[in-house]
Design an enzyme around this catalytic site. Structure first.
Site, PDB file in Angstrom:
ATOM      1  CG  HIS A 166       6.556  -0.910 -14.045  1.00  2.12           C
ATOM      2  ND1 HIS A 166       6.330   0.486 -13.734  1.00  2.12           N
ATOM      3  CD2 HIS A 166       8.012  -0.840 -13.917  1.00  2.12           C
ATOM      4  CE1 HIS A 166       7.257   1.316 -13.771  1.00  2.12           C
ATOM      5  NE2 HIS A 166       8.370   0.599 -13.914  1.00  2.12           N
ATOM      6  CG  ASP A 383       3.940   5.396  12.265  1.00  4.88           C
ATOM      7  OD1 ASP A 383       3.296   4.043  12.684  1.00  4.88           O
ATOM      8  OD2 ASP A 383       3.993   6.350  13.198  1.00  4.88           O
TER       9      ASP A 383
END
Length: 447
Positions: A166, A383
């Site tokens: 983070h 994808d």
């Protein structure tokens, strides 16, 4: 369900990072964030494949899929080069030294459909590679900054768990990375993402003098994390219910946040006698809001954290009032950006406002909560060459107390809320009749 690691490898960039890119400054915002990982897990099933004529048998060959993921990750790291580095001892920059990212191959003895019948949070953690590091808090603040785990189900399905520190990645950043990696894997160079590591040019750069000196410990409250799903029709009903003269057309996120906040406050009041003020923090993605200074491809923590909602003591929440306050804070941010005119000092002014918001808060007098919206992040566009994911989820790990993550359902109309609360508060929260009128607790994921 059992998930067993069968291999671990360090993946380095396919080309060395040039000398002039060997240091990336962190911003002061990056530096103040807790040392956790921003995480996402993407699930792919046989029904995702492009070739619908061959549905029988495993979709993913472990050997071939692993090679494809590793080689494309290596190429992707040449563009996302800081993810192969490590945060320096001063905690104010990343040494882009190409040490590499961790990649784990694993197998599950379950089928994907069996897991998706009731995808509880504890089981979900098994698809993350956090068990490869000794202390997730220390690792998220030092190295490795990127960990990946590919888990193969016995039915032929696949889960890809991704953890990015983070300190360098918010939700929009992990979405950018995942889509960039997927484009490389399917050989679509035209869609490849070219990130910009310029957050410290917007917010003030971090320095050793601003480094957070406190230590994160594991002595935290015993919490529970549970999933609640709002389908599109229920969200439309909720939006109609919370609409008012002040906010005639509340958004999905405003409406759901208002409801969750009411239910959280009610649950907390029911189990605690402490007269603590309850405060809701709401990080806002700034990409696209200051186009003269921030592009959509900026990697890092490019957020403005506002404190839009506060309730004193044992006070109660009215949803319409909560939505009104959320909209008011959003409008204030728009006016601030507009009035500033996009000057180069706007980031500094925002940090000053954030620090001003939190300066009067104390754990002795305040009970902090956060809601983070991942809605509209195009994670379902990831994808890798075998179609879009059947399911995507995200959070931070190790999970933070009093955190609510909102993420789109696959149809784009619904919203999934992952809510982390102390166990006793959760017991009350999950039985709230108003919540259950609009949200379904952990339904089966349709594939």
């Amino acid at each position: 369900m059992k998930v067993e690691a069968i291999g671990k490898e360090t993946i380095k960039p396919s080309s060395p990072t040039p000398n002039d890119l060997r240091t990336v400054k962190l911003s002061v915002y990056d530096q103040f964030l807790p040392p956790v990982y921003t995480v996402s897990v993407l699930f792919f099933s046989n029904s995702c494949r492009h070739d619908q004529t061959q549905r029988e048998g495993p979709m993913f060959s472990e050997h071939d899929t692993s090679l494809k993921l590793k080689s494309s990750l290596s190429e992707t790291l040449t563009r996302f080069y800081p993810l192969s580095g490590r945060i320096n001892d001063g905690g104010d920059a990343i040494d882009c030294n190409d040490e590499g990212a961790v990649f784990v191959d694993a197998r599950s003895d379950s089928t994907l459909l069996d897991f998706l019948k009731s995808p509880d949070f504890a089981a979900l953690q098994r698809f993350l590679p956090l068990d490869t590091v000794e202390n997730p808090y220390e690792s998220a603040a030092t190295w490795p900054l990127l960990l990946v785990k590919a888990t193969y189900f016995k039915c032929g399905g696949l889960a890809i768990g991704i953890c990015i520190s983070h300190k360098i990645a918010d939700a929009a950043s992990i979405s950018m990375f995942v889509r960039g990696w997927a484009a490389t894997a399917r050989g679509d160079s035209d869609s490849a993402t070219y990130p910009e590591f310029t957050a410290a040019k917007f917010f003030p750069p971090a320095s050793e003098s601003t480094r957070f000196s406190g230590k994160i410990t594991l002595d935290r409250k015993i919490c529970a994390t549970k999933r609640f799903v709002f389908d599109g029709s229920k969200i439309a009903e909720l939006r109609r219910k919370v609409a008012s003269g002040d906010v005639a057309e509340p958004t999905r996120v405003e409406s759901i946040t208002g409801l969750l906040w009411k239910c959280v406050v009610t649950a907390s009041n029911s189990v605690s006698e402490k007269l603590l003020s309850k405060v809701l923090n709401q990080p806002v993605n700034l990409r696209g809001k200051v186009p003269s200074l921030l592009s959509e491809n900026v990697m890092g923590n490019v957020m403005y954290s506002s404190m839009p909602l506060m309730i004193d003591g044992q006070g109660e929440v009215e949803i319409q009032d909560a939505v009104k306050d959320l909209r008011r804070k959003a409008d204030e941010l728009k006016r601030f950006i507009r009035d500033d005119g996009g000057s180069s000092l706007i980031g500094t002014k925002m940090v000053d406002l954030i620090l001003s918001n939190i300066s009067g808060l104390s754990y002795e007098t305040h009970e902090p909560y956060s809601v983070s919206s991942w809605c509209k992040l195009p994670l379902y566009e990831a994808d890798f060459g075998w179609g879009s994911p059947a399911w995507v989820t995200g959070n931070v790990a190790p999970a933070l107390d009093n955190l609510m993550i909102l993420i789109d359902s696959k149809d784009g109309a619904g919203v999934e809320a992952w809510v982390t609360l102390p166990e006793q508060v959760m017991l009350s929260f999950e039985q709230n009749a108003e919540l259950l009128a609009f949200a379904c607790p952990n339904p089966t994921v349709s594939v």
